[in-house]
Scaffold this motif. Structure first.
Motif, PDB file in Angstrom:
ATOM      1  N   TYR A 284      83.856 -55.306  29.127  1.00  0.00           N
ATOM      2  CA  TYR A 284      83.309 -53.969  29.394  1.00  0.00           C
ATOM      3  C   TYR A 284      81.954 -53.806  28.693  1.00  0.00           C
ATOM      4  CZ  TYR A 284      82.491 -48.980  29.080  1.00  0.00           C
ATOM      5  OH  TYR A 284      81.892 -47.750  29.132  1.00  0.00           O
ATOM      6  N   LYS A 285      81.933 -54.227  27.414  1.00  0.00           N
ATOM      7  CA  LYS A 285      80.712 -53.975  26.629  1.00  0.00           C
ATOM      8  C   LYS A 285      79.515 -54.801  27.097  1.00  0.00           C
ATOM      9  CE  LYS A 285      83.244 -52.754  22.494  1.00  0.00           C
ATOM     10  NZ  LYS A 285      83.907 -53.448  21.397  1.00  0.00           N
ATOM     11  N   ASN A 286      79.759 -55.927  27.774  1.00  0.00           N
ATOM     12  CA  ASN A 286      78.646 -56.810  28.132  1.00  0.00           C
ATOM     13  C   ASN A 286      78.387 -56.990  29.623  1.00  0.00           C
ATOM     14  OD1 ASN A 286      77.715 -57.842  25.445  1.00  0.00           O
ATOM     15  ND2 ASN A 286      79.907 -58.333  25.323  1.00  0.00           N
ATOM     16  N   TYR A 287      79.379 -56.678  30.462  1.00  0.00           N
ATOM     17  CA  TYR A 287      79.211 -57.006  31.885  1.00  0.00           C
ATOM     18  C   TYR A 287      79.465 -55.842  32.837  1.00  0.00           C
ATOM     19  CZ  TYR A 287      78.851 -61.522  29.803  1.00  0.00           C
ATOM     20  OH  TYR A 287      78.422 -62.558  29.020  1.00  0.00           O
ATOM     21  N   CYS A 288      79.624 -54.643  32.275  1.00  0.00           N
ATOM     22  CA  CYS A 288      79.861 -53.455  33.117  1.00  0.00           C
ATOM     23  C   CYS A 288      78.745 -52.443  32.853  1.00  0.00           C
ATOM     24  CB  CYS A 288      81.208 -52.817  32.754  1.00  0.00           C
ATOM     25  SG  CYS A 288      82.579 -53.935  33.001  1.00  0.00           S
ATOM     26  N   PRO A 289      78.427 -51.594  33.832  1.00  0.00           N
ATOM     27  CA  PRO A 289      77.331 -50.640  33.638  1.00  0.00           C
ATOM     28  C   PRO A 289      77.577 -49.697  32.457  1.00  0.00           C
ATOM     29  CG  PRO A 289      78.423 -50.305  35.771  1.00  0.00           C
ATOM     30  CD  PRO A 289      78.992 -51.542  35.190  1.00  0.00           C
ATOM     31  N   GLY A 290      78.817 -49.262  32.266  1.00  0.00           N
ATOM     32  CA  GLY A 290      79.111 -48.320  31.164  1.00  0.00           C
ATOM     33  C   GLY A 290      78.816 -48.936  29.803  1.00  0.00           C
ATOM     34  N   GLY A 291      79.200 -50.185  29.616  1.00  0.00           N
ATOM     35  CA  GLY A 291      79.025 -50.833  28.318  1.00  0.00           C
ATOM     36  C   GLY A 291      77.600 -51.304  28.068  1.00  0.00           C
ATOM     37  N   THR A 292      76.782 -51.393  29.124  1.00  0.00           N
ATOM     38  CA  THR A 292      75.424 -51.930  28.958  1.00  0.00           C
ATOM     39  C   THR A 292      74.373 -50.882  29.328  1.00  0.00           C
ATOM     40  OG1 THR A 292      75.511 -52.822  31.211  1.00  0.00           O
ATOM     41  CG2 THR A 292      76.136 -54.318  29.440  1.00  0.00           C
ATOM     42  N   GLU A 293      74.751 -49.609  29.273  1.00  0.00           N
ATOM     43  CA  GLU A 293      73.829 -48.567  29.757  1.00  0.00           C
ATOM     44  C   GLU A 293      72.565 -48.461  28.918  1.00  0.00           C
ATOM     45  OE1 GLU A 293      76.195 -45.076  29.870  1.00  0.00           O
ATOM     46  OE2 GLU A 293      76.383 -44.932  27.691  1.00  0.00           O
ATOM     47  N   ASN A 294      72.596 -49.002  27.691  1.00  0.00           N
ATOM     48  CA  ASN A 294      71.395 -48.968  26.856  1.00  0.00           C
ATOM     49  C   ASN A 294      70.382 -50.058  27.216  1.00  0.00           C
ATOM     50  OD1 ASN A 294      73.247 -50.830  26.023  1.00  0.00           O
ATOM     51  ND2 ASN A 294      72.657 -50.750  23.856  1.00  0.00           N
ATOM     52  N   LEU A 295      70.771 -51.000  28.092  1.00  0.00           N
ATOM     53  CA  LEU A 295      69.830 -52.044  28.512  1.00  0.00           C
ATOM     54  C   LEU A 295      68.883 -51.499  29.572  1.00  0.00           C
ATOM     55  CD1 LEU A 295      72.210 -55.144  28.947  1.00  0.00           C
ATOM     56  CD2 LEU A 295      70.819 -54.522  26.964  1.00  0.00           C
ATOM     57  N   ASP A 296      67.700 -52.140  29.735  1.00  0.00           N
ATOM     58  CA  ASP A 296      66.777 -51.698  30.794  1.00  0.00           C
ATOM     59  C   ASP A 296      67.452 -51.784  32.158  1.00  0.00           C
ATOM     60  OD1 ASP A 296      64.906 -51.263  28.926  1.00  0.00           O
ATOM     61  OD2 ASP A 296      63.810 -53.154  29.236  1.00  0.00           O
ATOM     62  N   PHE A 297      68.224 -52.875  32.334  1.00  0.00           N
ATOM     63  CA  PHE A 297      68.961 -53.040  33.596  1.00  0.00           C
ATOM     64  C   PHE A 297      70.442 -53.207  33.267  1.00  0.00           C
ATOM     65  CE2 PHE A 297      64.694 -54.761  34.254  1.00  0.00           C
ATOM     66  CZ  PHE A 297      64.292 -53.994  35.340  1.00  0.00           C
ATOM     67  N   PRO A 298      71.195 -52.116  33.275  1.00  0.00           N
ATOM     68  CA  PRO A 298      72.626 -52.234  32.979  1.00  0.00           C
ATOM     69  C   PRO A 298      73.280 -53.257  33.915  1.00  0.00           C
ATOM     70  CG  PRO A 298      71.975 -49.942  33.051  1.00  0.00           C
ATOM     71  CD  PRO A 298      70.793 -50.727  33.526  1.00  0.00           C
ATOM     72  N   ARG A 299      74.167 -54.067  33.333  1.00  0.00           N
ATOM     73  CA  ARG A 299      74.760 -55.160  34.122  1.00  0.00           C
ATOM     74  C   ARG A 299      75.866 -54.650  35.032  1.00  0.00           C
ATOM     75  NH1 ARG A 299      74.844 -58.322  28.718  1.00  0.00           N
ATOM     76  NH2 ARG A 299      72.640 -58.879  28.587  1.00  0.00           N
TER      77      ARG A 299
END
Ligand SMILES: C[S@@+](CC[C@H](N)C(=O)[O-])C[C@H]1O[C@@H](n2cnc3c(N)ncnc32)[C@H](O)[C@@H]1O
Length: 358
Positions: free
Chosen positions: A111-126
């Protein structure tokens, strides 16, 4: 499972090649680069004693579940934890899978690395998995690891459950074929809630084996009657292209989170680069394999777009005996990176060598 170089559509072609050797069931068929294990499974069902090997963990899990394992284990350690066990192993597997399907979602590594919710702080959420499916995968992978670490399930039971998860991932991953990139829009398939597939155990009375070794190391330790070689053909490494399957197979426990990097969260794979995928090393490792093979027949699958030419392959094989060549046209695996102008049909070649020279 979609997989580069998977032989699911070429099993009859291979089967004819094997029949021509005259080596019958009961003999040892070694699949040294077993990938999805589709070839190993096919020859197990035909009654051969099968060895399956691949240096990737996810493939090893499939080999443990489908090749080494000959019966449904009974998951007796889970009797006290899950209601409804009735002593019938196939039904017990269904009950365990049902239990895993109904676990509460957990916000873990996936969840933290491969889903939009867990990566929302990235420029491009995964966007590899929906939030819900990512959390379900976390819950399932964590539960089966806990059962294994606490000796509630055996290794055979663990690999059957892990295989169930690995084989379900492609049905909910938001990808096109491989895992090197995710799609920027949700594929309708990925939006469905994950539901584990139940592996079908293949019965056999033979002592079938699963290995996870580098082919050039294992070749020095085993004897077989038919050695089947299906190495990578081109420069496309398997570890990065299937990194999510590998990451889920290896897990992320005891404080050992995998190193990941880049836009897609690729898992580091320095130790899993194949010399068969590099022009400057492929002939050396191929020669080494053929030199050390202790077997009656060698069958090699390769295609006409591979790093080694037909002449190079025949020169190496001829050092151990007479070579025969069989060809079959084959629709190529289409990847997202392919152009319209790329060839659609490739020729699959099966080289058959009766070993007569040391
Ligand atoms: C062409 S695929 C095999 C496909 C398989 N026959 C099937 O039908 O699914 C090649 C496989 O070789 C494995 N591999 C590559 N280099 C290896 C090595 N040095 N030792 C063991 N396995 C290797 C890859 O992980 C990959 O699964």
């Amino acid at each position: 499972m979609r997989y580069y170089g998977c032989k699911s559509k070429l099993l009859d072609f291979l089967s004819k090649g094997v029949a021509k050797t005259g080596i019958n069931h009961g003999s040892i068929f070694c699949d040294l680069f077993s990938g999805t294990t589709i070839v190993a499974r096919y020859f197990k069902q035909k009654g051969y004693t099968v060895y399956a090997n691949d240096f990737l963990e996810f493939s090893y899990s499939l080999a443990r579940a489908y090749i080494k394992n000959n019966t449904y284990p009974n998951f007796s350690g889970l009797k006290k934890l899950i209601d409804g066990f009735n002593g019938h192993p196939t039904e017990n597997l269904d009950i365990v899978v049902d239990h895993l399907n109904n676990l509460s979602p957990v916000k873990g590594f996936i969840y933290k690395n491969y889903c939009p919710g867990g990566t929302e702080n990235l420029d491009f959420p995964r966007m590899y998995f929906t939030n819900q499916n990512g959390m379900k995968i976390d819950a399932i992978r964590t539960e089966i690891q806990k059962w294994k670490d606490e000796n509630i399930i055996s290794e055979d039971e663990f690999y059957i459950l892990l295989t169930s998860l690995i084989e379900t991932i492609p049905y909910v991953a938001n990808i096109s074929g491989n895992y090197a990139a995710y799609l920027k829009k949700w594929d309708p398939r990925a939006l469905k809630l994950i539901k584990l597939r139940v592996p079908v155990v293949l019965g056999s009375k033979r002592k079938n084996k699963a290995f996870k070794e580098d082919a050039n190391i294992l070749i020095k330790k085993i004897h077989s009657d038919i050695l089947y070689l299906d190495p990578p053909y081109n420069a496309r490494q398997y570890a990065p292209n299937y990194f999510l399957l590998e990451l889920i197979a290896e897990g992320w426990f005891n404080g050992q989170e995998p190193k990941i990097y880049g836009k897609t969260g690729m898992r580091a794979y320095e130790n899993q680069k194949s010399a068969f995928c590099q022009k400057n090393t492929v002939l050396t490792v191929f020669e080494d394999l053929i030199r050390h093979a202790k077997t009656k027949f060698i069958l090699l699958s390769y295609n006409d777009e591979g790093l080694m030419s037909e002449d190079e392959i025949v020169d190496v094989l001829a050092t151990r005996g007479d070579v025969q060549i069989f060809k079959r046209s084959h629709r190529r695996y289409r990847s997202i990176n392919q152009n319209e102008s790329d060839r659609r049909i490739v020729f699959e070649t099966l080289y058959s060598l009766k070993v007569s020279k040391e």
